[in-house]
Design a protein around this motif. Structure first.
Motif, PDB file in Angstrom:
ATOM      1  N   ASN A 204       0.368  14.818  25.743  1.00 49.34           N
ATOM      2  CA  ASN A 204      -0.345  13.854  24.914  1.00 49.34           C
ATOM      3  C   ASN A 204       0.488  13.209  23.816  1.00 49.34           C
ATOM      4  N   ASN A 205       1.805  13.425  23.828  1.00 54.44           N
ATOM      5  CA  ASN A 205       2.620  12.565  22.964  1.00 54.44           C
ATOM      6  C   ASN A 205       3.908  12.181  23.683  1.00 54.44           C
ATOM      7  N   LEU A 206       4.572  11.174  23.120  1.00 58.83           N
ATOM      8  CA  LEU A 206       5.712  10.579  23.830  1.00 58.83           C
ATOM      9  C   LEU A 206       6.849  11.564  24.062  1.00 58.83           C
ATOM     10  N   THR A 207       7.140  12.360  23.054  1.00 62.54           N
ATOM     11  CA  THR A 207       8.247  13.309  23.187  1.00 62.54           C
ATOM     12  C   THR A 207       7.979  14.275  24.327  1.00 62.54           C
ATOM     13  N   LYS A 208       6.757  14.805  24.343  1.00 61.60           N
ATOM     14  CA  LYS A 208       6.424  15.738  25.420  1.00 61.60           C
ATOM     15  C   LYS A 208       6.555  15.064  26.772  1.00 61.60           C
ATOM     16  N   LEU A 209       6.047  13.816  26.874  1.00 55.65           N
ATOM     17  CA  LEU A 209       6.072  13.110  28.153  1.00 55.65           C
ATOM     18  C   LEU A 209       7.514  12.865  28.602  1.00 55.65           C
ATOM     19  N   GLN A 210       8.347  12.392  27.673  1.00 48.49           N
ATOM     20  CA  GLN A 210       9.724  12.073  28.054  1.00 48.49           C
ATOM     21  C   GLN A 210      10.498  13.330  28.471  1.00 48.49           C
ATOM     22  N   THR A 211      10.258  14.402  27.771  1.00 48.17           N
ATOM     23  CA  THR A 211      10.928  15.653  28.130  1.00 48.17           C
ATOM     24  C   THR A 211      10.473  16.130  29.507  1.00 48.17           C
ATOM     25  N   ALA A 212       9.171  16.128  29.703  1.00 50.25           N
ATOM     26  CA  ALA A 212       8.643  16.592  30.986  1.00 50.25           C
ATOM     27  C   ALA A 212       9.159  15.733  32.137  1.00 50.25           C
ATOM     28  N   LYS A 214      12.017  14.258  32.373  1.00 50.02           N
ATOM     29  CA  LYS A 214      13.400  14.644  32.694  1.00 50.02           C
ATOM     30  C   LYS A 214      13.418  15.886  33.570  1.00 50.02           C
ATOM     31  N   VAL A 215      12.650  16.881  33.157  1.00 51.29           N
ATOM     32  CA  VAL A 215      12.598  18.137  33.915  1.00 51.29           C
ATOM     33  C   VAL A 215      12.125  17.877  35.343  1.00 51.29           C
ATOM     34  N   ALA A 216      11.035  17.122  35.435  1.00 52.58           N
ATOM     35  CA  ALA A 216      10.442  16.890  36.751  1.00 52.58           C
ATOM     36  C   ALA A 216      11.369  16.062  37.634  1.00 52.58           C
ATOM     37  N   GLU A 217      12.024  15.087  37.031  1.00 52.77           N
ATOM     38  CA  GLU A 217      12.915  14.240  37.838  1.00 52.77           C
ATOM     39  C   GLU A 217      14.072  15.068  38.409  1.00 52.77           C
ATOM     40  N   THR A 218      14.625  15.935  37.574  1.00 54.59           N
ATOM     41  CA  THR A 218      15.708  16.808  38.056  1.00 54.59           C
ATOM     42  C   THR A 218      15.202  17.663  39.215  1.00 54.59           C
ATOM     43  N   TYR A 219      13.979  18.151  39.026  1.00 54.38           N
ATOM     44  CA  TYR A 219      13.415  19.014  40.059  1.00 54.38           C
ATOM     45  C   TYR A 219      13.237  18.273  41.387  1.00 54.38           C
ATOM     46  N   GLU A 238       1.451  22.355  36.306  1.00 55.43           N
ATOM     47  CA  GLU A 238       1.820  23.207  35.167  1.00 55.43           C
ATOM     48  C   GLU A 238       2.554  22.410  34.096  1.00 55.43           C
ATOM     49  N   TRP A 239       3.344  21.457  34.546  1.00 54.72           N
ATOM     50  CA  TRP A 239       4.101  20.643  33.580  1.00 54.72           C
ATOM     51  C   TRP A 239       3.272  19.535  32.940  1.00 54.72           C
ATOM     52  N   GLY A 240       2.079  19.333  33.464  1.00 51.38           N
ATOM     53  CA  GLY A 240       1.223  18.285  32.888  1.00 51.38           C
ATOM     54  C   GLY A 240       1.106  17.032  33.747  1.00 51.38           C
ATOM     55  N   MET A 258      11.275   4.956  36.911  1.00 51.68           N
ATOM     56  CA  MET A 258      10.769   3.676  36.371  1.00 51.68           C
ATOM     57  C   MET A 258      10.085   3.888  35.025  1.00 51.68           C
ATOM     58  N   LEU A 259       9.233   4.910  34.957  1.00 51.60           N
ATOM     59  CA  LEU A 259       8.511   5.146  33.703  1.00 51.60           C
ATOM     60  C   LEU A 259       9.487   5.541  32.597  1.00 51.60           C
ATOM     61  N   SER A 260      10.446   6.422  32.917  1.00 51.62           N
ATOM     62  CA  SER A 260      11.413   6.827  31.882  1.00 51.62           C
ATOM     63  C   SER A 260      12.147   5.619  31.339  1.00 51.62           C
ATOM     64  N   GLU A 261      12.541   4.739  32.240  1.00 52.53           N
ATOM     65  CA  GLU A 261      13.286   3.552  31.793  1.00 52.53           C
ATOM     66  C   GLU A 261      12.417   2.627  30.945  1.00 52.53           C
ATOM     67  N   VAL A 262      11.164   2.475  31.361  1.00 53.12           N
ATOM     68  CA  VAL A 262      10.265   1.615  30.587  1.00 53.12           C
ATOM     69  C   VAL A 262      10.023   2.216  29.200  1.00 53.12           C
TER      70      VAL A 262
END
Ligand code: UDP
Ligand code: LCN
Length: 820
Positions: A204-212, A214-219, A238-240, A258-262
């Motif tokens: 529910n906030n930008l920092t959490k979303l951006q971090t998640a 990155k993790v998910a993309e690597t995965y 689990e990651w949201g 795409m979302l990370s870049e935007v």
């Protein structure tokens, strides 16, 4: 082009440059202005201005010199002038969408720049002096309420609103603090029937979303591209993250990137790609209320034409596109498209009295029919689209209940069609808070000259006061407006567009619209329709040809006797056929074409004429215009002794057979002719072209844009019958000596269609619009609300009263059913 004469310098207004221009030809201009005012108050059209000029400046050389100068430029861009002696007020349109108003005093040629309001007041002085000078006459000004919407600047950008909006949206999203949260909020809001999509409250906030991300993309990068989403769905949750990112690891990775870049820095291209993938569109409601809306036996009935064809094809294209998108999103949702129309108990053998009907060649789409109610019960019979206003409010309420029930929730997009459908879509979209699009098919205002200032003359028959008010409401309430051509919005170099005609206009005694809509509003988009290419395919595709229809078509064209379906006959079967098909409305001008043909000996010797439209017995029609056209056709047949060269076939309802008819006409090496006085788009034009039939079509409206004159077909001028019939005759004369000419035009027509007019291109564009304008309206909530309140007032205080004045048919025509 600076070489072709004096053009206004960029910074000059007409008001700045006109005094000089007048001074240069003061003697002639004084004569000319004396002529303008000599006949007292009147409204002058462009043509009349030029005629007066011609009479005032008799010397040809002098006149040409004058016309080549600045004054000529100003006069040639003048659309009309309101003469209220000693003043002449000019409405000048130097470029599509750009207007300037000046007031000139006839005796001393003083020039004053004026605002639209003042120009309209001058115009009103001609028709209703008291009202014009009343300080408190009702003025409608959408410009004053809508000052935050960014506007396009160039005539050439008009109709490309999606592109512009995406640019503005991306810069808004880059304003970190609030707007990026807007994107986050938007993502959090995505759901299908209560089930979360994309992300849930954990992010529910930008920092959490951006971090998640990155993790998910690597995965997902470590997985095989075609790994199905279900395999990692649990971990994602689990990651949201929820469903909607894609059906495979590869697709999910792309969307996340795409979302990370935007989120890092939005640019319009990335933003558009991202938004074209988001799971935000499953259910669509399309309103098309008047006429007979059905899938069989309806075309050609009064008020029932291209709009029905357009919508059914549109539904198929949209559903196909939605199904594909949903699959790629990794979802198993059933998209539903609901076309909502009127239920007509006296359905004349059509299915228009059935409540629900699945749409052929779709998986999940339906037609839903809702009856019109009055105080006396359900209205049983068809009513003209011009008389439809008293029923719409109740219809909107009843339809909303049925729709919510059928869809088990709100739709994601509501699309209106034509004035009635657009108004109802506005009422429903405002009530439910759903994204709204409108489509005009045709705005009636431009079809009838001076229908605004002379509304009093038209209102009894056409109820234009209700119609134009409803149109203003819908244009302004829509989140986006879908048009078929550029000309529909902003016309051409010398003719204003249909929407442009609503920028500033007046109905003296009723209201003065000082700002109705701006054609530079980024809500305008061109998305041209196509023709169903599985039905309308080229005559050269021999294996596909529907030969089962050939005996019937042979009879239809060539049998000698008159019957219920055709009258007149063709003596010489070897001649090519020129063919036309339309509803028997006045503007369609079928009787005009018959008259041109009748009067042109050369054309009569070269070709036969076949027309499909209406029917032959005026006593059987309830439609005013149809009746008078039927009578005119009969009298032309008699007067010009057309029997032997002319066949009139009654309205045809089977589009498969019609498509084969176009192809059979092509077999005769004939042509299609569309002679309308005005045509908003012109589906028959693209149907004929799809079949490989060379086409001559009106230069008034859509066809002027569809056809490149002399290349992919020909333009004809409905106001100049001789010129038009000679142009057709010339073509057939050339074809006689050079048969390749016919093939060249036929092929170029097909090429034009495949490049610009297909349903696939259309469907993609519309879904992207739904997506982008959906978030845009969220970002502009306050503006939207202010406008809604203004619209509500207009609806309540103005429209309702006007609609009440439209008569409701007498007792006998009601169902005695009690009110629900
Ligand atoms: N049409 C038809 N039978 C008729 C007259 C027209 O099937 O007797 C069809 C025609 O093929 C086209 C549509 O109705 O698909 C007319 O669309 P268009 O855009 O040309 O004109 P509109 O009637 O919408 O003004
Ligand atoms: C209505 C019209 O008058 C035609 O020009 C269009 O082709 C049709 O609707 C479909 O948009």
């Amino acid at each position: 082009d600076s070489s072709s004469g004096p053009v206004l310098k960029r910074a000059d207004t007409i008001a700045d440059s006109m005094p000089d221009a007048l001074r240069q030809s003061r003697f002639h201009m004084k004569k000319c202005f004396a002529r303008f005012v000599a006949r007292g108050k009147r409204l002058l059209k462009h043509q009349q201005i030029m005629e007066d000029l011609e009479k005032a400046v008799e010397d040809r050389g002098e006149r040409n010199k004058l016309l080549e100068g600045l004054l000529g430029y100003i006069l040639s861009s003048t659309q009309e002038a309101a003469v209220v002696p000693p003043y002449v007020a000019f409405a000048v349109r130097p470029n599509p969408g750009f207007w300037e108003f000046v007031k000139v005093t006839a005796d001393d040629l003083q020039v004053e720049g004026i605002e639209a309001t003042d120009y309209l007041k001058c115009k009103e002085m001609i028709f209703d002096e008291n009202w014009a000078s009343d300080e408190n006459s009702l003025e409608i000004d959408f410009g004053a309420i809508d000052f935050t919407t960014p506007r396009l600047a160039l005539s050439s950008s008009i109709g490309n609103g999606l592109n512009f909006t995406t640019k503005i949206l991306s810069s808004r999203l880059n304003e970190r603090s609030q707007s990026s949260n807007a994107l986050l909020d938007y993502l959090l809001s995505l759901n299908h029937q209560g089930e979360n999509l994309m992300i849930n409250d954990k992010l529910n906030n930008l920092t959490k979303l951006q971090t998640a991300l990155k993790v998910a993309e690597t995965y997902v990068s470590a997985l095989r591209k075609d790994t199905p989403y279900q395999r990692f769905e649990e971990r994602f949750r689990e990651w949201g993250f929820d469903k909607g990112w894609g059906n495979t690891a590869g697709r999910v990775k792309e969307t996340m990137r795409m979302l990370s870049e935007v989120l890092e820095a939005a640019d319009p291209l990335k933003l558009e790609s991202l938004f074209s993938r988001l799971p935000n569109m499953f259910n669509i409601v399309i309103f098309s209320i008047h006429g007979y809306f059905g899938q069989a036996d309806v075309l050609g009935l009064p008020d029932t034409g291209g709009q029905v064809v357009y919508i059914l094809d549109q539904v198929r294209a949209l559903e196909e596109e939605l199904l594909q998108k949903i699959k790629l999103q990794g979802l198993s949702v059933k998209p539903q498209i609901l076309v909502v129309t009127r239920l007509i108990p006296d359905a004349k053998g059509t299915k228009c009295n059935q409540e629900l009907e699945p749409i052929i060649n779709t998986k999940h789409s339906h037609i839903l029919r809702v009856p019109f109610w009055t105080e006396k019960g359900i209205l049983r019979q068809w009513v003209s689209r011009f008389d439809i206003y008293p029923y719409l409010e109740r219809f909107a309420q009843d339809a909303t209940i049925k729709i919510l029930d059928h869809l088990e929730g709100k739709p994601d997009l509501i699309i209106g069609n034509y004035t009635d459908g657009n108004l109802v879509s506005s009422l429903m979209a405002n009530k439910l808070g759903v994204t709204q699009a409108t489509i005009a098919h045709a705005l009636e205002k431009t079809k009838y000259e001076d229908s605004d200032v002379k509304w009093n003359e038209f209102d009894e028959k056409y109820h234009f006061t209700s119609q134009f008010t409803a149109d203003m409401i819908s244009m302004n309430s829509a989140d986006f407006i879908i048009t078929s051509t550029y000309q529909e919005i902003a016309g051409s170099t010398n003719k204003p567009g249909q929407y442009e005609a609503h920028t500033a206009f007046t109905m003296p005694g009723l209201c003065r619209v000082v700002f109705g809509i701006s054609v530079f509003d980024p809500k305008f988009n061109i998305a041209a329709p196509g023709a169903d290419q599985s039905v309308y395919f080229p005559f050269t595709e021999k294996q596909q040809r529907l030969i089962e229809f050939h005996p019937a078509i042979e009879e239809l064209l060539y049998s000698k006797d008159d019957n219920e379906e055709h009258i007149g006959y063709l003596e010489d079967k070897k001649k090519p056929i020129i063919f036309s098909m339309a509803r028997l409305d006045k503007v369609k001008n079928l009787s005009g074409l018959v008259e041109w043909y009748a009067k042109n000996k050369r054309l009569r010797s070269l070709v036969n004429l076949v027309i499909v439209g209406g029917f032959f017995n005026p006593g059987k029609s309830k439609d005013r215009e149809e009746i008078s056209e039927i009578k005119k056709m009969h009298s032309l047949i008699e007067e010009y002794k057309l029997k032997g060269q002319f066949r009139w076939i009654a309205a045809q309802t089977d589009r498969y057979r019609n498509s084969e008819l176009y192809r059979c006409i092509a077999d005769t090496k004939g042509a299609f002719v569309q002679p309308a006085m005005y045509e908003a788009f012109g589906l028959t034009v693209i149907e004929a072209m799809n079949c490989g039939l060379p086409t001559f079509a009106t230069n008034q409206g859509g066809p002027a844009e569809i056809i490149v004159d002399g290349v992919s077909g020909f333009h004809i001028d409905p106001y100049n019958g001789d010129e038009s019939s000679n142009k057709i005759a010339d073509f057939f004369e050339i074809c006689k000596t050079d048969p390749e000419h016919w093939n060249t035009i036929s092929k170029a027509g097909l090429q034009r269609i495949n490049e610009c007019y297909t349903w696939k291109i259309y469907a993609k564009k519309i879904l992207n619009m739904g997506s982008i304008y959906g978030i845009w309206r969220r970002l502009n909530k306050e503006q939207k609300l202010a406008k809604e309140r203004y619209i509500h007032m207009l609806y309540n205080l103005q429209f309702r009263n006007l609609a009440r004045k439209v008569p409701i048919p007498g007792e006998a025509s009601f169902d005695p059913a009690p009110m629900a």
